[in-house]
Write a protein that holds these residues in place. Sequence first.
Motif, PDB file in Angstrom:
ATOM      1  N   PRO A 149      17.801   7.535  30.595  1.00  0.00           N
ATOM      2  CA  PRO A 149      16.720   7.068  31.470  1.00  0.00           C
ATOM      3  C   PRO A 149      17.025   5.714  32.099  1.00  0.00           C
ATOM      4  O   PRO A 149      17.792   4.917  31.561  1.00  0.00           O
ATOM      5  CB  PRO A 149      15.529   6.958  30.507  1.00  0.00           C
ATOM      6  N   VAL A 150      16.405   5.460  33.247  1.00  0.00           N
ATOM      7  CA  VAL A 150      16.482   4.147  33.882  1.00  0.00           C
ATOM      8  C   VAL A 150      15.274   3.347  33.385  1.00  0.00           C
ATOM      9  O   VAL A 150      14.130   3.651  33.726  1.00  0.00           O
ATOM     10  CB  VAL A 150      16.450   4.266  35.420  1.00  0.00           C
ATOM     11  N   ILE A 151      15.552   2.368  32.547  1.00  0.00           N
ATOM     12  CA  ILE A 151      14.497   1.552  31.947  1.00  0.00           C
ATOM     13  C   ILE A 151      14.624   0.129  32.468  1.00  0.00           C
ATOM     14  O   ILE A 151      15.664  -0.518  32.311  1.00  0.00           O
ATOM     15  CB  ILE A 151      14.581   1.561  30.408  1.00  0.00           C
ATOM     16  N   VAL A 152      13.578  -0.361  33.103  1.00  0.00           N
ATOM     17  CA  VAL A 152      13.586  -1.687  33.721  1.00  0.00           C
ATOM     18  C   VAL A 152      12.696  -2.639  32.918  1.00  0.00           C
ATOM     19  O   VAL A 152      11.623  -2.257  32.459  1.00  0.00           O
ATOM     20  CB  VAL A 152      13.103  -1.599  35.189  1.00  0.00           C
ATOM     21  N   ALA A 209      10.934   4.188  33.286  1.00  0.00           N
ATOM     22  CA  ALA A 209       9.947   3.367  32.574  1.00  0.00           C
ATOM     23  C   ALA A 209      10.184   1.897  32.875  1.00  0.00           C
ATOM     24  O   ALA A 209      11.315   1.472  33.128  1.00  0.00           O
ATOM     25  CB  ALA A 209      10.021   3.615  31.070  1.00  0.00           C
ATOM     26  N   LEU A 210       9.104   1.110  32.829  1.00  0.00           N
ATOM     27  CA  LEU A 210       9.183  -0.326  33.100  1.00  0.00           C
ATOM     28  C   LEU A 210       8.340  -1.067  32.074  1.00  0.00           C
ATOM     29  O   LEU A 210       7.197  -0.686  31.810  1.00  0.00           O
ATOM     30  CB  LEU A 210       8.674  -0.615  34.513  1.00  0.00           C
ATOM     31  N   TRP A 211       8.937  -2.118  31.485  1.00  0.00           N
ATOM     32  CA  TRP A 211       8.140  -3.001  30.619  1.00  0.00           C
ATOM     33  C   TRP A 211       8.068  -4.380  31.253  1.00  0.00           C
ATOM     34  O   TRP A 211       9.086  -5.002  31.542  1.00  0.00           O
ATOM     35  CB  TRP A 211       8.739  -3.148  29.217  1.00  0.00           C
ATOM     36  N   ASN A 212       6.849  -4.840  31.469  1.00  0.00           N
ATOM     37  CA  ASN A 212       6.581  -6.174  31.987  1.00  0.00           C
ATOM     38  C   ASN A 212       6.041  -7.025  30.846  1.00  0.00           C
ATOM     39  O   ASN A 212       5.033  -6.685  30.224  1.00  0.00           O
ATOM     40  CB  ASN A 212       5.552  -6.101  33.117  1.00  0.00           C
ATOM     41  N   ARG A 244       5.404   4.029  44.814  1.00  0.00           N
ATOM     42  CA  ARG A 244       6.207   4.694  43.775  1.00  0.00           C
ATOM     43  C   ARG A 244       5.322   5.090  42.591  1.00  0.00           C
ATOM     44  O   ARG A 244       4.518   4.293  42.106  1.00  0.00           O
ATOM     45  CB  ARG A 244       7.317   3.762  43.300  1.00  0.00           C
ATOM     46  N   LYS A 245       5.491   6.312  42.109  1.00  0.00           N
ATOM     47  CA  LYS A 245       4.701   6.804  40.981  1.00  0.00           C
ATOM     48  C   LYS A 245       5.528   7.640  40.003  1.00  0.00           C
ATOM     49  O   LYS A 245       4.966   8.273  39.113  1.00  0.00           O
ATOM     50  CB  LYS A 245       3.528   7.653  41.489  1.00  0.00           C
ATOM     51  N   GLU A 246       6.845   7.611  40.143  1.00  0.00           N
ATOM     52  CA  GLU A 246       7.671   8.490  39.307  1.00  0.00           C
ATOM     53  C   GLU A 246       7.895   7.948  37.898  1.00  0.00           C
ATOM     54  O   GLU A 246       8.432   8.635  37.036  1.00  0.00           O
ATOM     55  CB  GLU A 246       9.025   8.745  39.993  1.00  0.00           C
ATOM     56  N   PHE A 247       7.475   6.710  37.634  1.00  0.00           N
ATOM     57  CA  PHE A 247       7.699   6.101  36.331  1.00  0.00           C
ATOM     58  C   PHE A 247       6.371   5.659  35.718  1.00  0.00           C
ATOM     59  O   PHE A 247       5.324   5.659  36.372  1.00  0.00           O
ATOM     60  CB  PHE A 247       8.643   4.900  36.457  1.00  0.00           C
TER      61      PHE A 247
END
Length: 354
Positions: free
Chosen positions: A186-189, A247-250, A268-271
Amino acid sequence: MRDQSTRPTRRGVLFGGAAVAAGALATACTSNNEKDDPAPAAQTGALGGDNDKPGKQVTIGFSAPAADHGWTAAIAKNAEAQAKRYKDVTFKPVQPTNDINQQISAVESLISEKVNVLVMLPNDGEQLNQVARKAMDAGIPVINLDRVFPDKLSYRTWIGGDNYGMGVSAGHYIGKKLKTKGVSNPVIVEIQGIATLPLTQERSKGFADALKSYGYSVTAKQDAKFTVETGNQVASNLLQAHKKIDALWNHDDDQGVGVLAAIKQSGRKEFFMVGGAGSANAMREIKAGNGVLEATVTYPPTMAASAVRLARLLAQGKGMADLVELEPPQSVTLASETVTRDNVSRYLPLGFES
């Protein structure tokens, strides 16, 4: 909440992960029953038990940085609201400031007034260490809030959050969901606060360690300085750099206001996204359920309310109701709770406004 180079692992309020014991601060916590009235008591803890019966009159001094951030503002509000619940407490806050010398002078004025206990969130633990030690040497117990003083002789009790635990909570939420969906590579930001700070590094390490247990790792990360403007800019840059994100964690819900604005503008809504700290606006977004933000991990500013309770117990020579020991513990680390749409109604009264 944010910028202290010597502070230990760091926004919950449910002391399930407290260093002392799962129920150690039960009398300092609000109920988790959704049927309970979440009015002011939800912010400050429901009174109850022998310790909350009126006792000796005490004066609690309070010093904190300027309320120029949602979390910092909530610290002061929680402390004052808690103090007002006790008829035997006189609360003496000094002018909040981000100037080190002004905070030192303000604390010295409280020492001169001979307050019974001092609750202090220092702008910088190392630079305020000496004046805290001066208070302790004068016989005034210091409750060190969040940003720790390097000299243990400068405080009686430390209470704060768990930075590493924030990362772990976010990592487990993301890792478990992606693994359940069967996502590989996965692409995790990750959007950090200030990358050079130990608290940020602890959060990132907890996040990486938790993701590793699922066989995942962070694809890209960038810091956003804990501001709305930079959060917006950093999120925009990351969205442009990665055409697909899983997925993204802020790290911080205050800067998350800008992050969410950038995401909404991009369409964007894919994550899915996990926030950090537990702001009320983030929880409302989670509750609405119509955006990418699915969860936030807490770093509770309600620690200030608990600090006032601990200060009162120290001044009155009392211990904690659920502990065998006769005095409050030397340190308390709060748990980082994961707030989702399933439990957000329980946590929303505890959220702070960004």
